[in-house]
Design a protein around this motif. Structure first.
Motif, PDB file in Angstrom:
ATOM      1  N   ARG A 157       0.864  -1.186   0.000  1.00  0.00           N
ATOM      2  CA  ARG A 157       0.000   0.000   0.000  1.00  0.00           C
ATOM      3  C   ARG A 157       0.893   1.225   0.000  1.00  0.00           C
ATOM      4  NH1 ARG A 157      -3.719  -2.894   3.507  1.00  0.00           N
ATOM      5  NH2 ARG A 157      -2.529  -2.311   5.344  1.00  0.00           N
ATOM      6  N   SER A 158       0.745   2.086  -1.001  1.00  0.00           N
ATOM      7  CA  SER A 158       1.556   3.309  -1.012  1.00  0.00           C
ATOM      8  C   SER A 158       0.636   4.526  -1.052  1.00  0.00           C
ATOM      9  CB  SER A 158       2.514   3.315  -2.209  1.00  0.00           C
ATOM     10  OG  SER A 158       1.809   3.509  -3.403  1.00  0.00           O
ATOM     11  N   HIS A 192       5.494   3.785  -8.540  1.00  0.00           N
ATOM     12  CA  HIS A 192       6.875   3.276  -8.497  1.00  0.00           C
ATOM     13  C   HIS A 192       7.159   2.615  -7.144  1.00  0.00           C
ATOM     14  CE1 HIS A 192      11.343   3.525  -9.024  1.00  0.00           C
ATOM     15  NE2 HIS A 192      10.985   3.206 -10.251  1.00  0.00           N
ATOM     16  N   ALA A 193       6.765   3.292  -6.056  1.00  0.00           N
ATOM     17  CA  ALA A 193       7.018   2.740  -4.717  1.00  0.00           C
ATOM     18  C   ALA A 193       6.199   1.474  -4.481  1.00  0.00           C
ATOM     19  CB  ALA A 193       6.690   3.784  -3.647  1.00  0.00           C
ATOM     20  N   GLU A 246       4.456   7.445   2.100  1.00  0.00           N
ATOM     21  CA  GLU A 246       4.734   6.229   2.871  1.00  0.00           C
ATOM     22  C   GLU A 246       4.291   4.995   2.091  1.00  0.00           C
ATOM     23  OE1 GLU A 246       2.186   7.404   6.155  1.00  0.00           O
ATOM     24  OE2 GLU A 246       0.563   6.124   5.428  1.00  0.00           O
ATOM     25  N   TYR A 247       4.871   3.862   2.466  1.00  0.00           N
ATOM     26  CA  TYR A 247       4.344   2.596   1.938  1.00  0.00           C
ATOM     27  C   TYR A 247       4.464   1.493   2.971  1.00  0.00           C
ATOM     28  CZ  TYR A 247       9.227   1.398   0.638  1.00  0.00           C
ATOM     29  OH  TYR A 247      10.579   1.154   0.653  1.00  0.00           O
ATOM     30  N   VAL A 261       8.929   8.335   2.802  1.00  0.00           N
ATOM     31  CA  VAL A 261       9.645   7.965   1.571  1.00  0.00           C
ATOM     32  C   VAL A 261      10.472   9.134   1.051  1.00  0.00           C
ATOM     33  CG1 VAL A 261       9.352   7.157  -0.800  1.00  0.00           C
ATOM     34  CG2 VAL A 261       7.842   6.317   0.993  1.00  0.00           C
ATOM     35  N   TRP A 262       9.958  10.350   1.225  1.00  0.00           N
ATOM     36  CA  TRP A 262      10.675  11.542   0.745  1.00  0.00           C
ATOM     37  C   TRP A 262      11.539  12.154   1.849  1.00  0.00           C
ATOM     38  CZ3 TRP A 262       5.551  13.751  -1.558  1.00  0.00           C
ATOM     39  CH2 TRP A 262       5.372  13.274  -2.853  1.00  0.00           C
ATOM     40  N   ALA A 263      12.158  11.304   2.677  1.00  0.00           N
ATOM     41  CA  ALA A 263      12.940  11.820   3.810  1.00  0.00           C
ATOM     42  C   ALA A 263      14.005  12.797   3.322  1.00  0.00           C
ATOM     43  CB  ALA A 263      13.589  10.670   4.557  1.00  0.00           C
TER      44      ALA A 263
END
Ligand SMILES: NC(=O)c1ccc[n+]([C@@H]2O[C@H](COP(=O)([O-])OP(=O)(O)OC[C@H]3O[C@@H](n4cnc5c(N)ncnc54)[C@H](OP(=O)(O)O)[C@@H]3O)[C@@H](O)[C@H]2O)c1
Length: 337
Positions: A157-158, A192-193, A246-247, A261-263
């Motif tokens: 799940r993203s 993509h994630a 997040e995923y 995810v974009w840390a």
């Protein structure tokens, strides 16, 4: 080229994202910024003074063709508007340049195929700029999955979203066909994630729903990708939601989550995992700058003639899924591959 070399980079376009990429090229040990172009008078100079003020001897071109004709430039970074990516990637390849193109690399699979043919003919490296994948947190997540700790992956799940501010409305002021809207902007990340554990697998079918605005652009979407045999990737993204990137990966014996995810460089990356047998853990990873790591990786690939981590086949599969999702939304039905 030897391992001590610095790859000589040119940038096509004085885009906002240069705020991240320009310092990355300047600071990477194996890279050197030698040129930037902009079709708007003064814009390249301004970008340079804002994001690489100490950089000397950077040539400024008033159009991308002139930059591509400069034989001293080995690689180009393309942060032009999304609808221009395929055209300029092919032009750059035909001038013998290696190319790091911002996401999305192209708006159609036909264009990706033309890029693959051109890269093969001119023997250059080409990669789509999904910078987040160069953050070490995703390698750690892959390690957990590959260890078998969460069993066979069943569901991903993203979610990617942020409330769009009026200053960013230029991103949704045109049609999806012209590269505008949430799908090409953030949906491509969500898809993509969601494919991360299914990186080498081809999808079987997709289904999705979306909300559109008057310009024709989409601003939110929910969808699902069928990867055969009970393996599904769900994704959602939008500009009317609270901020999330997040995923989650759910396996047959456990699950894990990437919380950011974009840390950014100053944001502590956190991942958590749990198992059916009762183990659970929250891991804090070291800080990292995924833009710098992306540039260092691509320069290394060119210098050492090794394949980039994100292949053109990966770009093709992502585009194939995106365009099928758009078709599913338009037709209101599942799309089978
Ligand atoms: N990886 C990431 O984290 C990330 C983040 C944001 C965006 N992106 C991607 O990067 C690409 C560029 O995004 P962006 O938001 O940085 O784009 P942007 O600022 O709108 O710039 C895109 C291009 O449009 C031209 N341009 C810039 N400002 C303009 C203006 N005021 N009027 C007319 N033309 C203008 C520039 O080309 P000239 O200088 O030649 O005129 C520029 O290269 C997109 O494909 C996007 O998907 C990636």
């Amino acid at each position: 080229m030897n391992s001590q070399a610095k790859l000589r980079w040119g940038i096509l376009g004085a885009a906002r994202i240069n705020q991240q990429l320009m310092p990355a090229i300047v600071t990477a040990q194996n890279s050197e910024l030698v040129a930037i172009s902009s079709r708007r008078p003064g814009a390249a100079e301004e970008t340079l003074s804002l994001y690489a003020p100490d950089q000397k001897n950077v040539t400024i071109y008033d159009n991308p063709d002139a930059l591509l004709a400069d034989d001293s430039i080995e690689a180009v970074y393309i942060p032009l508007a999304s609808k221009e990516h395929a055209e300029w990637t092919i032009k750059a390849i035909e001038q013998g340049k290696h190319v790091l193109c911002e996401k999305p690399m192209a708006l159609t699979v036909t264009d990706i195929d033309a890029i693959i043919s051109a890269a093969d003919k001119h023997q250059v490296q080409v990669m789509e700029g999904f910078m987040y994948r160069f953050h070490p947190q995703h390698a750690r997540i892959k390690e957990i999955i590959d260890s078998g700790m969460i069993g066979d992956v069943r569901t991903v799940r993203s979610s990617f979203a942020y409330p769009m501010q009026p200053a960013r409305h230029y991103r949704i002021n045109d049609t999806i066909e012209n590269g505008s809207g949430a799908m090409w902007d953030i949906g491509c990340y969500a898809i993509h994630a969601a494919r991360l554990p299914f990186y080498n697998e081809q999808p079987k079918a997709v289904s999705a729903m979306a909300k559109h605005i008057d310009t024709g652009a989409d601003i939110s979407c929910n969808g699902i990708i069928d990867f055969h045999d009970g393996k599904y990737a769900q994704f959602d993204f939008g500009f009317e939601h609270a901020r999330r990137a997040e995923y989650e990966v759910i396996g047959s014996t456990g699950g894990l989550k990437c919380h950011n995810v974009w840390a950014k460089q100053a944001e502590t990356p956190v991942i958590s995992w749990w198992t059916e047998s009762g183990q659970q853990c929250q891991e804090t990873l070291p800080l990292a700058n995924h833009f710098c790591l992306e540039i260092e990786h691509f320069s290394n690939c060119v210098i050492n003639n090794t394949p980039p981590q994100l292949s053109l086949q990966d770009a093709r599969t992502n585009c194939q899924i995106i365009t099928a999702v758009l078709e599913s939304i338009q037709q209101g039905k599942h799309i089978h591959f």
